[in-house]
Design a protein around this motif. Structure first.
Motif, mmCIF file in Angstrom:
data_model
loop_
_atom_site.group_PDB
_atom_site.id
_atom_site.type_symbol
_atom_site.label_atom_id
_atom_site.label_comp_id
_atom_site.label_asym_id
_atom_site.label_seq_id
_atom_site.Cartn_x
_atom_site.Cartn_y
_atom_site.Cartn_z
ATOM 1 N N ALA A 85 45.557 -50.105 17.596
ATOM 2 C CA ALA A 85 45.948 -51.104 16.730
ATOM 3 C C ALA A 85 47.749 -50.468 15.991
ATOM 4 O O ALA A 85 48.453 -51.360 16.058
ATOM 5 N N GLU A 86 47.590 -49.481 15.684
ATOM 6 C CA GLU A 86 48.847 -48.885 15.089
ATOM 7 C C GLU A 86 50.007 -48.980 16.073
ATOM 8 O O GLU A 86 51.273 -48.753 15.668
ATOM 9 N N ASP A 87 49.691 -48.952 17.337
ATOM 10 C CA ASP A 87 50.639 -48.927 18.391
ATOM 11 C C ASP A 87 51.152 -50.213 18.906
ATOM 12 O O ASP A 87 52.084 -50.292 19.864
ATOM 13 N N VAL A 111 55.050 -72.232 37.481
ATOM 14 C CA VAL A 111 53.979 -71.919 36.474
ATOM 15 C C VAL A 111 52.755 -71.724 36.970
ATOM 16 O O VAL A 111 52.026 -72.774 37.801
ATOM 17 N N ASP A 112 51.968 -70.501 36.859
ATOM 18 C CA ASP A 112 50.649 -70.247 37.411
ATOM 19 C C ASP A 112 49.952 -70.227 36.152
ATOM 20 O O ASP A 112 50.162 -69.559 35.180
ATOM 21 N N THR A 113 49.162 -71.304 35.901
ATOM 22 C CA THR A 113 48.522 -71.690 34.686
ATOM 23 C C THR A 113 47.394 -70.725 34.188
ATOM 24 O O THR A 113 47.104 -70.253 33.204
ATOM 25 N N ALA A 114 46.729 -69.995 35.541
ATOM 26 C CA ALA A 114 45.780 -69.119 35.106
ATOM 27 C C ALA A 114 46.414 -67.988 34.751
ATOM 28 O O ALA A 114 45.748 -67.172 33.493
ATOM 29 N N GLU A 115 47.515 -67.413 35.329
ATOM 30 C CA GLU A 115 48.244 -66.447 34.627
ATOM 31 C C GLU A 115 48.771 -66.514 33.316
ATOM 32 O O GLU A 115 48.683 -65.422 32.534
ATOM 33 N N ALA A 116 49.300 -67.825 32.949
ATOM 34 C CA ALA A 116 49.867 -67.930 31.895
ATOM 35 C C ALA A 116 48.613 -67.931 30.605
ATOM 36 O O ALA A 116 48.912 -67.438 29.582
ATOM 37 N N ALA A 117 47.499 -68.469 30.960
ATOM 38 C CA ALA A 117 46.480 -68.605 30.064
ATOM 39 C C ALA A 117 45.991 -66.989 29.747
ATOM 40 O O ALA A 117 45.500 -66.604 28.432
ATOM 41 N N ALA A 118 45.828 -66.187 30.822
ATOM 42 C CA ALA A 118 45.692 -64.771 30.535
ATOM 43 C C ALA A 118 46.457 -64.166 29.730
ATOM 44 O O ALA A 118 46.284 -63.292 28.701
ATOM 45 N N ALA A 119 47.896 -64.235 29.773
ATOM 46 C CA ALA A 119 48.806 -63.677 29.118
ATOM 47 C C ALA A 119 48.741 -64.189 27.835
ATOM 48 O O ALA A 119 48.884 -63.193 26.732
ATOM 49 N N LEU A 120 48.409 -65.594 27.458
ATOM 50 C CA LEU A 120 48.382 -66.034 25.972
ATOM 51 C C LEU A 120 46.856 -65.270 25.310
ATOM 52 O O LEU A 120 47.228 -64.874 24.312
ATOM 53 N N GLU A 121 46.090 -65.284 26.264
ATOM 54 C CA GLU A 121 44.935 -64.274 25.693
ATOM 55 C C GLU A 121 45.295 -62.830 25.294
ATOM 56 O O GLU A 121 44.800 -62.467 24.180
ATOM 57 N N ARG A 122 45.697 -62.175 26.129
ATOM 58 C CA ARG A 122 46.286 -60.989 25.873
ATOM 59 C C ARG A 122 47.046 -60.841 24.391
ATOM 60 O O ARG A 122 46.679 -59.945 23.565
ATOM 61 N N ALA A 123 47.846 -61.793 24.574
ATOM 62 C CA ALA A 123 48.864 -61.640 23.201
ATOM 63 C C ALA A 123 47.994 -62.206 21.971
ATOM 64 O O ALA A 123 48.457 -61.467 21.166
ATOM 65 N N LEU A 124 47.163 -63.021 21.860
ATOM 66 C CA LEU A 124 46.422 -63.272 20.841
ATOM 67 C C LEU A 124 45.727 -62.306 20.168
ATOM 68 O O LEU A 124 45.509 -61.740 19.097
ATOM 69 N N PHE A 125 44.971 -61.570 21.273
ATOM 70 C CA PHE A 125 43.987 -60.507 20.853
ATOM 71 C C PHE A 125 44.855 -59.317 20.416
ATOM 72 O O PHE A 125 44.554 -58.593 19.401
ATOM 73 N N ARG A 126 45.926 -59.011 20.922
ATOM 74 C CA ARG A 126 47.006 -57.635 20.523
ATOM 75 C C ARG A 126 47.417 -58.358 19.121
ATOM 76 O O ARG A 126 47.441 -57.478 18.271
ATOM 77 N N ILE A 127 47.580 -59.197 18.907
ATOM 78 C CA ILE A 127 48.100 -59.902 17.440
ATOM 79 C C ILE A 127 46.950 -59.854 16.534
ATOM 80 O O ILE A 127 47.134 -59.177 15.306
ATOM 81 N N ARG A 128 45.734 -60.116 17.065
ATOM 82 C CA ARG A 128 44.516 -60.052 16.223
ATOM 83 C C ARG A 128 44.228 -58.695 15.732
ATOM 84 O O ARG A 128 43.886 -58.221 14.677
ATOM 85 N N LEU A 132 43.983 -56.922 12.036
ATOM 86 C CA LEU A 132 42.826 -56.296 11.513
ATOM 87 C C LEU A 132 43.001 -54.874 11.068
ATOM 88 O O LEU A 132 42.661 -54.569 10.050
ATOM 89 N N ARG A 133 43.998 -54.226 11.552
ATOM 90 C CA ARG A 133 44.406 -52.811 11.066
ATOM 91 C C ARG A 133 45.039 -53.079 9.614
ATOM 92 O O ARG A 133 44.663 -52.093 9.121
ATOM 93 N N LYS A 134 45.968 -54.150 9.589
ATOM 94 C CA LYS A 134 46.751 -54.137 8.542
ATOM 95 C C LYS A 134 45.624 -54.435 7.215
ATOM 96 O O LYS A 134 45.861 -54.050 6.191
ATOM 97 N N ARG A 135 44.702 -55.562 7.771
ATOM 98 C CA ARG A 135 43.799 -55.977 6.725
ATOM 99 C C ARG A 135 42.913 -54.772 6.162
ATOM 100 O O ARG A 135 42.560 -54.588 4.884
ATOM 101 N N ARG A 136 42.431 -53.950 6.958
ATOM 102 C CA ARG A 136 41.706 -52.948 6.777
ATOM 103 C C ARG A 136 42.169 -51.779 5.752
ATOM 104 O O ARG A 136 41.915 -51.205 4.923
#
Length: 147
Positions: A85-87, A111-128, A132-136
């Motif tokens: 999280a800190e990185d 645009v490859d829809t599946a690739e874009a959706a996977a990239a969006l999922e990765r970005a959203l989890f990285r942000i989450r 979480l680290r900041k909140r803790r």
């Protein structure tokens, strides 16, 4: 009290190696919680967050796919990609989220829809995970229902 030895590795590096009281990981069928003396298993991982708790302290990590192996006294996570999280560079993750969202909205041409959706999922989890680290670190907000 019994402990788990935890190893989280990618093709590039060993991200974490240490002891834990509890590990939570994103299995394909849902979240998996692992305590010492857990029955052995192996399962694929989906993109998400890993939480490692040791002596009351929690550490959050982002993982993008891979495998989880559980033995009675050891958890091994072989991740396609992983980041503490800190990185996580939040501005870079937010830019990746914006670009993936934009690619999904265009849905044409190259645009490859599946690739874009996977990239969006990765970005959203990285942000989450970064949030979480900041909140803790700062504790729960006064207006939240968090313990």
């Amino acid at each position: 009290m019994a402990k788990l030895q935890v190893e989280l590795v990618t093709a590039e590096e060993r991200v974490i190696s240490g002891e834990a009281d509890f590990v939570k990981a994103p299995g394909l069928g849902g979240e998996l919680g692992v305590l010492p003396r857990h029955i052995p298993l192996m399962t694929p991982l989906r993109t998400g967050e890993v939480m490692i708790r040791n002596d009351g302290k929690e550490e959050y990590l982002f993982v993008a796919g891979g495998f989880l192996q559980v033995l009675p006294d050891k958890v091994v996570i072989l991740a396609d990609a992983a980041e503490r999280a800190e990185d996580i560079d939040e501005s870079r993750a937010e830019e990746a989220r914006r670009q993936a969202q934009q690619a999904l909205e265009q849905r044409g041409g190259d645009v490859d829809t599946a690739e874009a959706a996977a990239a969006l999922e990765r970005a959203l989890f990285r942000i989450r995970v970064a949030e979480l680290r900041k909140r803790r670190r700062t504790g729960p907000r006064p207006d939240s229902n968090e313990p």
